[in-house]
Scaffold this motif. Structure first.
Motif, PDB file in Angstrom:
ATOM      1  N   ALA A  39       0.265  -1.646   0.266  1.00 51.36           N
ATOM      2  CA  ALA A  39      -0.087  -0.642  -0.190  1.00 51.36           C
ATOM      3  C   ALA A  39       0.701   1.657  -0.052  1.00 51.36           C
ATOM      4  N   GLU A  40       2.234   1.073   0.394  1.00 57.26           N
ATOM      5  CA  GLU A  40       2.689   2.162   0.744  1.00 57.26           C
ATOM      6  C   GLU A  40       3.229   2.759  -0.613  1.00 57.26           C
ATOM      7  N   CYS A  42       2.312   2.266  -3.671  1.00 56.69           N
ATOM      8  CA  CYS A  42       0.734   2.396  -4.267  1.00 56.69           C
ATOM      9  C   CYS A  42       0.069   4.266  -3.607  1.00 56.69           C
ATOM     10  N   ASP A  43       0.511   4.001  -2.594  1.00 57.22           N
ATOM     11  CA  ASP A  43       0.268   5.552  -2.257  1.00 57.22           C
ATOM     12  C   ASP A  43       1.325   6.634  -2.492  1.00 57.22           C
ATOM     13  N   LYS A  44       2.642   6.215  -3.007  1.00 51.20           N
ATOM     14  CA  LYS A  44       3.517   6.980  -2.855  1.00 51.20           C
ATOM     15  C   LYS A  44       3.507   7.161  -5.199  1.00 51.20           C
ATOM     16  N   ALA A  46       0.525   7.082  -5.821  1.00 48.92           N
ATOM     17  CA  ALA A  46      -0.657   7.785  -6.602  1.00 48.92           C
ATOM     18  C   ALA A  46      -0.529  10.139  -6.224  1.00 48.92           C
ATOM     19  N   ARG A  47       0.317  10.019  -5.291  1.00 51.87           N
ATOM     20  CA  ARG A  47       0.478  11.430  -4.855  1.00 51.87           C
ATOM     21  C   ARG A  47       1.859  11.813  -5.817  1.00 51.87           C
TER      22      ARG A  47
END
Length: 271
Positions: A39-40, A42-44, A46-47
């Motif tokens: 998930a980390e 994925c978050d990176k 997306a940002r």
């Protein structure tokens, strides 16, 4: 026709380089998706890119028109077999994993449009070159979609036979390492001739950069460029004669043959 939705399964260096290059080429973030195990990451993504990212590979398989498989070869079978049978109809699959044949991909995924791609590491600097092979189910439109994706980080060339992928591996896939190895040797030799390491390194790297730029933009082949620098009886001729006496052309051929053989062996091992 609306732009295709493109999904990347695996979000490592090559995938993120492709996504960044595509956005610079005016691909819309809303038409790009990516998945990763964590998930980390994925978050990176997306940002960083403003795209949709998920840990669910099946979500991409159901929604995307083009699926780019950017996972390590060793886990490709597991990833492919876990994708849902109800993948988007007519979905184009592009594999950038070394050594995985179209036959293996078709066995794990089922029949459909497949492209094998062999990019190289300069793609991370958007100076890459990729060899592409399409199976008979890939349409002209899908070939263009593939080119648009890979050309975002360099250039791409279509191959007539899948077996030529091994030759591409030997020439361009592994090729950057050959030039790095030569640069290492030139830097060390420059130091032996009395230059400080930093000076020898910068002289070597910028000479390589300049020579490549000249070759890319020249209207004559590299043999003619080499002849033009090699004055009879001059300093360059002495170096070229020494290379020839030590069998450099045959040495390069043997090395590239060994690389191609190993690429073929890996393909069979991973099948």
């Amino acid at each position: 026709m609306s732009a295709p939705t493109i999904g990347f399964i695996g979000a490592g260096n090559m995938a993120t380089s492709l996504i960044g290059g595509m956005l610079q080429q005016n691909f819309k973030p809303a038409r790009i998706m990516a998945s990763d195990r964590t998930a980390e990451q994925c978050d990176k993504l997306a940002r960083q890119f403003g795209i949709r990212a998920t840990t669910d590979n099946a979500e991409l398989a159901r929604e995307c028109d083009v699926l780019v498989l950017a996972v390590k070869p060793q886990v490709m079978q597991q990833v492919c077999r876990a994708l849902p049978a109800e993948r988007k109809p007519g979905q184009l699959v592009i594999s950038i994993a070394a050594g995985i044949s179209c036959a293996s991909l078709a066995e794990w995924l089922g029949d459909g449009p497949l492209v094998r791609c062999m990019p190289n590491t300069p793609s991370l600097r958007r100076q890459g070159v990729s060899g592409l092979y399409a199976n008979a189910l890939v349409s002209d439109t899908q070939k263009q979609q593939t080119e648009d994706i890979l050309n975002a980080v360099g250039i791409s060339l279509w191959l007539e036979q899948e077996s030529q992928i091994d030759a591409v591996t030997a020439v361009s896939g592994s090729g950057p390492a050959y030039f790095f190895y030569l640069m290492e040797a030139m830097i060390a030799a420059g130091q032996q001739l009395g230059l400080p390491r930093e000076t020898a390194e910068r002289l070597t790297l910028f000479t390589a950069l300049g020579a490549a730029d000249m070759a890319v933009h020249s209207d004559v082949d590299v043999a003619e460029l080499r002849r033009r620098v090699t004055s009879p009886g001059g300093t360059t001729e002495q170096a070229i004669n020494s290379f020839a006496a030590d069998g450099l052309p045959a040495m390069v051929e043997r090395a590239m043959q060994a690389c191609a053989r190993r690429a073929d062996e890996l393909s069979k091992e991973l099948a």
